[in-house]
Motif scaffolding. Structure first.
Motif, mmCIF file in Angstrom:
data_model
loop_
_atom_site.group_PDB
_atom_site.id
_atom_site.type_symbol
_atom_site.label_atom_id
_atom_site.label_comp_id
_atom_site.label_asym_id
_atom_site.label_seq_id
_atom_site.Cartn_x
_atom_site.Cartn_y
_atom_site.Cartn_z
ATOM 1 N N SER A 6 -22.996 23.715 -8.675
ATOM 2 C CA SER A 6 -23.647 22.555 -9.289
ATOM 3 C C SER A 6 -23.365 21.321 -8.442
ATOM 4 O O SER A 6 -22.230 20.844 -8.375
ATOM 5 N N SER A 51 -27.889 19.638 -19.152
ATOM 6 C CA SER A 51 -28.951 20.397 -18.495
ATOM 7 C C SER A 51 -28.377 21.602 -17.757
ATOM 8 O O SER A 51 -28.928 22.711 -17.824
ATOM 9 N N ALA A 55 -26.940 30.987 -8.268
ATOM 10 C CA ALA A 55 -27.817 29.890 -8.709
ATOM 11 C C ALA A 55 -27.301 28.580 -8.128
ATOM 12 O O ALA A 55 -26.102 28.430 -7.870
ATOM 13 N N GLU A 77 -36.086 28.760 -3.206
ATOM 14 C CA GLU A 77 -36.404 27.928 -4.359
ATOM 15 C C GLU A 77 -36.159 28.646 -5.682
ATOM 16 O O GLU A 77 -35.870 28.009 -6.699
ATOM 17 N N SER A 124 -32.292 25.103 -9.754
ATOM 18 C CA SER A 124 -32.659 24.447 -11.014
ATOM 19 C C SER A 124 -32.448 22.957 -10.817
ATOM 20 O O SER A 124 -31.304 22.499 -10.653
ATOM 21 N N ARG A 154 -27.573 24.426 -20.091
ATOM 22 C CA ARG A 154 -28.746 25.221 -20.473
ATOM 23 C C ARG A 154 -29.106 26.225 -19.376
ATOM 24 O O ARG A 154 -29.483 27.367 -19.660
ATOM 25 N N VAL A 155 -28.978 25.804 -18.125
ATOM 26 C CA VAL A 155 -29.255 26.724 -17.013
ATOM 27 C C VAL A 155 -28.288 27.901 -17.052
ATOM 28 O O VAL A 155 -28.689 29.062 -16.926
ATOM 29 N N SER A 162 -32.791 18.919 -11.909
ATOM 30 C CA SER A 162 -32.800 18.059 -13.087
ATOM 31 C C SER A 162 -33.100 16.626 -12.647
ATOM 32 O O SER A 162 -32.234 15.934 -12.130
ATOM 33 N N THR A 211 -38.808 20.360 -4.735
ATOM 34 C CA THR A 211 -39.404 21.662 -4.997
ATOM 35 C C THR A 211 -40.861 21.648 -4.511
ATOM 36 O O THR A 211 -41.438 20.588 -4.237
ATOM 37 N N ILE A 239 -27.644 24.472 -8.991
ATOM 38 C CA ILE A 239 -28.075 23.441 -9.932
ATOM 39 C C ILE A 239 -27.915 22.085 -9.245
ATOM 40 O O ILE A 239 -26.892 21.811 -8.620
#
Length: 417
Positions: free
Chosen positions: A5, A110, A28, A66, A70, A113-114, A72, A36, A30
């Motif tokens: 993150s 956020s 992942a 991509e 995630s 939630r991911v 935000s 994007t 974040i």
């Protein structure tokens, strides 16, 4: 294995994600606002692709796919509102701190939630200090080990270091801590482990009695983008001056030793020198050192692109950075990579050793800083030889790939614990 993150901006967590992906261990990524494909199409359709701020957004593009990202956008937009408000109204510190804290909490929610929607169970959650929030508890609920990444001195020491010119207080004592730094410190405490970017930062946590087994050190080094933007040789000197070039890069203000550098250089009138200041100059510093800044030997370039910074560092003989408190200033690695002789303090979190990579001076000591500059100017061959060795050291041991290797090793050790 790991979810990373990044928070807002092109932070070093993005390098961590690139290196983790390259090794096949990134589950992942974040982040805040990110270019994007959908965002790029929208910006292009709106005719904004040439906008300066949009260009900075596009520069956040990483080498990870991509599908792992995630992004935000709204929390970062909220923080930008706070930044703009503070620039216009300097007295609005508490309101802007509250807005910033809300933005960080929104990002953390956020990210939570991911994490909740991820398939499988990654072993590690590597998050940036201040941006964890609710996501840290969610990661732990899923059985993940929480690794907090913090890249400056302990928040309770920053104010003290600035107010006391880098001097340490008595063991366990610190200084004032504001609302935003209190939020960040709380977030650091949520981590099972804390990753810092220098032995200096580690010492600031040990100062308050932290368990040493929770603290891990990995120096960042230089990233691939900076290396790619470095010229192979210095550009021709403007105006034809052959005086040795000193460079300072960063926010030219109290914490980074602006007063010390000005007082160190002004008495050196018997030797030629030039100084380039790269970065913003604090208004109070500008007022205090008006005469120094108007000296013909001093050039203030302001905020420049990283390619321009790289060009200045490659042209420089000496990089001076008498900071009172850092994490491990990235620009010091960049200066070493460019072949500079280094003059700095232990509080900068640099790998430099006194007499080996340059000179380490006591923070707050203008006389010692001036003596180190004078010695470097008087011994140009030695200064050049040390600079060349600095470049070789960084190229061999402190690249982005080296950082990725050390980080992957830490991930494996923590995942196996």
């Amino acid at each position: 294995m790991v979810v990373i993150s990044n928070g807002f901006g092109r932070f070093h967590m993005s390098w961590a994600a690139e290196e983790a992906h390259r090794r096949g261990i990134l589950d992942a990524y974040i982040t805040g606002a990110y270019p994007t494909s959908a965002a790029k199409r929208l910006l292009t359709a709106a005719g904004l692709s040439g906008n300066r701020r949009v260009a900075r957004l596009l520069a956040r593009q990483g080498t990870y796919p991509e599908g792992l990202i995630s992004a935000s956008f709204l929390p970062e937009a909220l923080m930008q509102v706070a930044v703009a408000l503070r620039q216009k109204h300097k007295a609005f510190k508490t309101p802007t701190d509250l807005i910033n804290r809300a933005a960080l909490r929104g990002y953390g929610a956020s990210a939570a939630r991911v994490l909740g929607g991820l398939k499988g169970t990654p072993r590690l959650y590597h998050y940036r200090a201040g941006f964890g929030g609710a996501s840290v508890a969610r990661a732990k609920e899923k059985g993940m080990i929480a690794l907090c990444d913090h890249s400056i001195a302990h928040p309770a020491l920053l104010d003290h270091f600035v107010g006391h010119q880098g001097a340490w207080p008595e063991k366990g004592e610190g200084g004032r801590i504001d609302l935003l730094w209190a939020h960040i410190l709380e977030d650091i405490g949520r981590g099972d482990h804390v990753l810092v970017n220098s032995d200096f930062v580690k010492e600031t946590f040990l100062h308050f009695g932290w368990d040493e087994t929770r603290l891990h050190v990995i120096y960042l080094g230089v990233d691939n983008d900076f290396v790619a933007g470095m010229p192979k040789s210095p550009a021709t000197t403007e105006g034809g001056s052959d005086a040795p070039l000193l460079v300072f890069a960063g926010n030219f203000g109290t914490r980074k030793g602006a007063d010390i550098l000005a007082r160190a250089l002004q008495p050196i009138t018997d030797l030629p020198w030039r100084l380039e200041l790269i970065g913003p100059i604090e208004s109070a510093t500008r007022r205090r050192h008006r005469t120094f800044l108007e000296d013909a030997r001093v050039g203030a370039l302001g905020v420049v692109a990283r390619e321009r910074l790289a060009a200045s560092l490659v042209a420089a003989d000496i990089f001076v950075f008498p900071s009172f408190a850092e994490g491990s200033a990235r620009v010091l690695f960049e200066a070493m990579a460019a072949g500079c002789y280094i003059i700095t303090t232990n509080n900068s979190g640099c790998i430099a050793e006194d007499g080996v990579h340059g000179a380490i001076v006591p923070p707050g000591d203008a006389a010692a800083t001036g003596a180190a500059i004078r010695a470097a100017l008087q011994n140009p061959q030695k200064t050049s030889e040390i600079g060349a060795k600095n470049a070789e050291l960084v190229a061999n041991q402190y690249t982005q790939a080296d950082y990725g290797d050390k980080l992957a090793d830490l991930y494996r050790r923590l995942a196996g614990s």
